[in-house]
Motif scaffolding. Structure first.
Motif, mmCIF file in Angstrom:
data_model
loop_
_atom_site.group_PDB
_atom_site.id
_atom_site.type_symbol
_atom_site.label_atom_id
_atom_site.label_comp_id
_atom_site.label_asym_id
_atom_site.label_seq_id
_atom_site.Cartn_x
_atom_site.Cartn_y
_atom_site.Cartn_z
ATOM 1 N N THR A 131 11.496 11.497 -4.617
ATOM 2 C CA THR A 131 10.984 12.140 -3.412
ATOM 3 C C THR A 131 9.537 12.532 -3.651
ATOM 4 O OG1 THR A 131 13.175 12.979 -2.813
ATOM 5 C CG2 THR A 131 11.297 14.058 -1.784
ATOM 6 N N VAL A 132 8.717 12.324 -2.642
ATOM 7 C CA VAL A 132 7.299 12.664 -2.731
ATOM 8 C C VAL A 132 7.011 13.778 -1.730
ATOM 9 C CG1 VAL A 132 4.940 11.805 -2.546
ATOM 10 C CG2 VAL A 132 6.770 10.256 -3.241
ATOM 11 N N TRP A 133 6.391 14.835 -2.203
ATOM 12 C CA TRP A 133 5.923 15.908 -1.345
ATOM 13 C C TRP A 133 4.414 15.778 -1.274
ATOM 14 C CZ3 TRP A 133 9.850 16.591 -4.837
ATOM 15 C CH2 TRP A 133 11.083 16.993 -4.293
ATOM 16 N N VAL A 134 3.901 15.654 -0.060
ATOM 17 C CA VAL A 134 2.468 15.495 0.157
ATOM 18 C C VAL A 134 1.983 16.703 0.941
ATOM 19 C CG1 VAL A 134 0.659 13.994 1.060
ATOM 20 C CG2 VAL A 134 2.842 13.006 0.363
ATOM 21 N N SER A 135 0.880 17.290 0.466
ATOM 22 C CA SER A 135 0.322 18.421 1.192
ATOM 23 C C SER A 135 -1.186 18.273 1.311
ATOM 24 C CB SER A 135 0.681 19.738 0.505
ATOM 25 O OG SER A 135 0.136 19.782 -0.796
ATOM 26 N N SER A 136 -1.715 18.864 2.375
ATOM 27 C CA SER A 136 -3.154 18.900 2.616
ATOM 28 C C SER A 136 -3.427 20.142 3.456
ATOM 29 C CB SER A 136 -3.631 17.649 3.338
ATOM 30 O OG SER A 136 -3.295 17.706 4.708
ATOM 31 N N ASP A 137 -4.683 20.320 3.833
ATOM 32 C CA ASP A 137 -5.000 21.467 4.682
ATOM 33 C C ASP A 137 -4.435 21.308 6.093
ATOM 34 O OD1 ASP A 137 -6.722 19.439 5.428
ATOM 35 O OD2 ASP A 137 -8.475 20.733 5.620
ATOM 36 N N LYS A 138 -3.999 20.097 6.464
ATOM 37 C CA LYS A 138 -3.414 19.842 7.785
ATOM 38 C C LYS A 138 -1.906 20.067 7.830
ATOM 39 C CE LYS A 138 -6.601 16.620 9.868
ATOM 40 N NZ LYS A 138 -6.697 15.342 10.578
ATOM 41 N N GLY A 139 -1.266 20.208 6.672
ATOM 42 C CA GLY A 139 0.176 20.387 6.657
ATOM 43 C C GLY A 139 0.809 19.692 5.473
ATOM 44 N N GLU A 140 2.058 19.330 5.649
ATOM 45 C CA GLU A 140 2.780 18.679 4.558
ATOM 46 C C GLU A 140 3.808 17.702 5.090
ATOM 47 O OE1 GLU A 140 6.037 22.073 3.506
ATOM 48 O OE2 GLU A 140 3.992 22.425 2.810
ATOM 49 N N ALA A 141 4.224 16.818 4.202
ATOM 50 C CA ALA A 141 5.247 15.822 4.525
ATOM 51 C C ALA A 141 6.062 15.569 3.274
ATOM 52 C CB ALA A 141 4.616 14.528 5.002
ATOM 53 N N ASP A 142 7.355 15.350 3.445
ATOM 54 C CA ASP A 142 8.190 14.937 2.311
ATOM 55 C C ASP A 142 8.770 13.576 2.629
ATOM 56 O OD1 ASP A 142 9.760 16.424 4.273
ATOM 57 O OD2 ASP A 142 11.455 16.057 2.961
ATOM 58 N N ILE A 143 8.753 12.711 1.619
ATOM 59 C CA ILE A 143 9.142 11.316 1.803
ATOM 60 C C ILE A 143 10.145 10.938 0.732
ATOM 61 C CG2 ILE A 143 8.307 8.944 1.931
ATOM 62 C CD1 ILE A 143 5.474 10.446 2.380
ATOM 63 N N GLU A 144 11.339 10.579 1.145
ATOM 64 C CA GLU A 144 12.354 10.091 0.211
ATOM 65 C C GLU A 144 12.217 8.564 0.143
ATOM 66 O OE1 GLU A 144 17.171 9.939 -0.442
ATOM 67 O OE2 GLU A 144 16.340 11.270 1.072
ATOM 68 N N ILE A 145 11.985 8.076 -1.049
ATOM 69 C CA ILE A 145 11.777 6.641 -1.230
ATOM 70 C C ILE A 145 13.091 6.016 -1.684
ATOM 71 C CG2 ILE A 145 10.482 4.897 -2.510
ATOM 72 C CD1 ILE A 145 8.265 7.045 -2.713
ATOM 73 N N LYS A 146 13.622 5.129 -0.861
ATOM 74 C CA LYS A 146 14.927 4.515 -1.134
ATOM 75 C C LYS A 146 14.756 3.055 -1.523
ATOM 76 C CE LYS A 146 19.264 3.353 1.064
ATOM 77 N NZ LYS A 146 19.918 3.119 2.341
ATOM 78 N N ALA A 147 15.300 2.683 -2.678
ATOM 79 C CA ALA A 147 15.235 1.284 -3.130
ATOM 80 C C ALA A 147 16.214 0.442 -2.314
ATOM 81 C CB ALA A 147 15.578 1.204 -4.612
ATOM 82 N N LEU A 148 15.756 -0.752 -1.900
ATOM 83 C CA LEU A 148 16.612 -1.667 -1.149
ATOM 84 C C LEU A 148 17.178 -2.780 -2.017
ATOM 85 C CD1 LEU A 148 14.607 -1.990 2.167
ATOM 86 C CD2 LEU A 148 16.666 -0.665 1.746
ATOM 87 N N ASN A 149 16.582 -3.026 -3.188
ATOM 88 C CA ASN A 149 17.118 -4.051 -4.072
ATOM 89 C C ASN A 149 17.063 -3.602 -5.510
ATOM 90 O OD1 ASN A 149 14.326 -4.251 -4.457
ATOM 91 N ND2 ASN A 149 14.358 -6.485 -4.583
#
Length: 179
Positions: free
Chosen positions: A161-179
């Protein structure tokens, strides 16, 4: 008159606990006139996920050049060690990339990612050096909202999981492998 690329200057701070890599990088990224901010930010995400401090991972001309990926890592002889694509690339393009590079990575995203993979997976079975991941739509839209011409982005990676933050806010991204 053709539209020109928009330049984004970005300071990327990476704390990747999965790879034990920690670093800061100042990068300049050109956004193609037909490229969305979502795609731009996913290219920056790919940089954060695969940068390892060797300074060989670079953004390419991407959409402007048919024979180049979004990012690649080349050694000093020009050999392509890693080929990184974002979006839903054509299977012929991926098979060609697998023949040219040591490793090929795809970060797929968008509402049609599952359909694309269902139609493409069987055609890519023989590609042993290919890794395909999918990013959730809601997460990539939150990531796109962080875009700005001058950005300071903090990427924290742990357990896929990647948590991204900046002065505009934040986002969390779960990276799922397909193969």
């Amino acid at each position: 008159m053709a539209l020109s690329a928009t330049i984004y200057k970005t300071e990327i701070n990476i704390a990747d606990n999965d790879r034990s890599y920690y670093g800061s990088h100042a990068v300049t990224v050109a956004r193609h006139p037909s490229e969305t901010e979502e795609r731009l930010m996913i290219r920056i995400l790919a940089y954060a996920l695969y940068e390892n401090g060797d300074e060989m991972l670079t953004f390419t001309r991407g959409l402007s050049e048919a024979d180049e990926p979004d990012l690649w890592r080349r050694d000093l002889t020009g050999t392509i060690l890693q080929w990184i694509e974002t979006g839903l690339p054509d299977e012929r393009r991926l098979l060609k990339a697998c023949g040219r590079a040591g490793q090929v990575v795809v970060l797929s995203y968008g509402r049609n990612a599952a359909t694309w993979w269902a139609n493409t997976a069987g055609k890519l079975e023989r590609a042993r050096n290919l890794k395909v991941y999918v990013l959730p739509v809601e997460s990539t839209q939150k990531l796109a909202a962080l875009a700005g011409r001058n950005m300071i982005l903090h990427f924290n990676v742990q357990d896929g999981t990647v948590w991204v933050s900046s002065d505009k806010g934040e986002a969390d991204i779960e990276i799922k492998a397909l193969n």
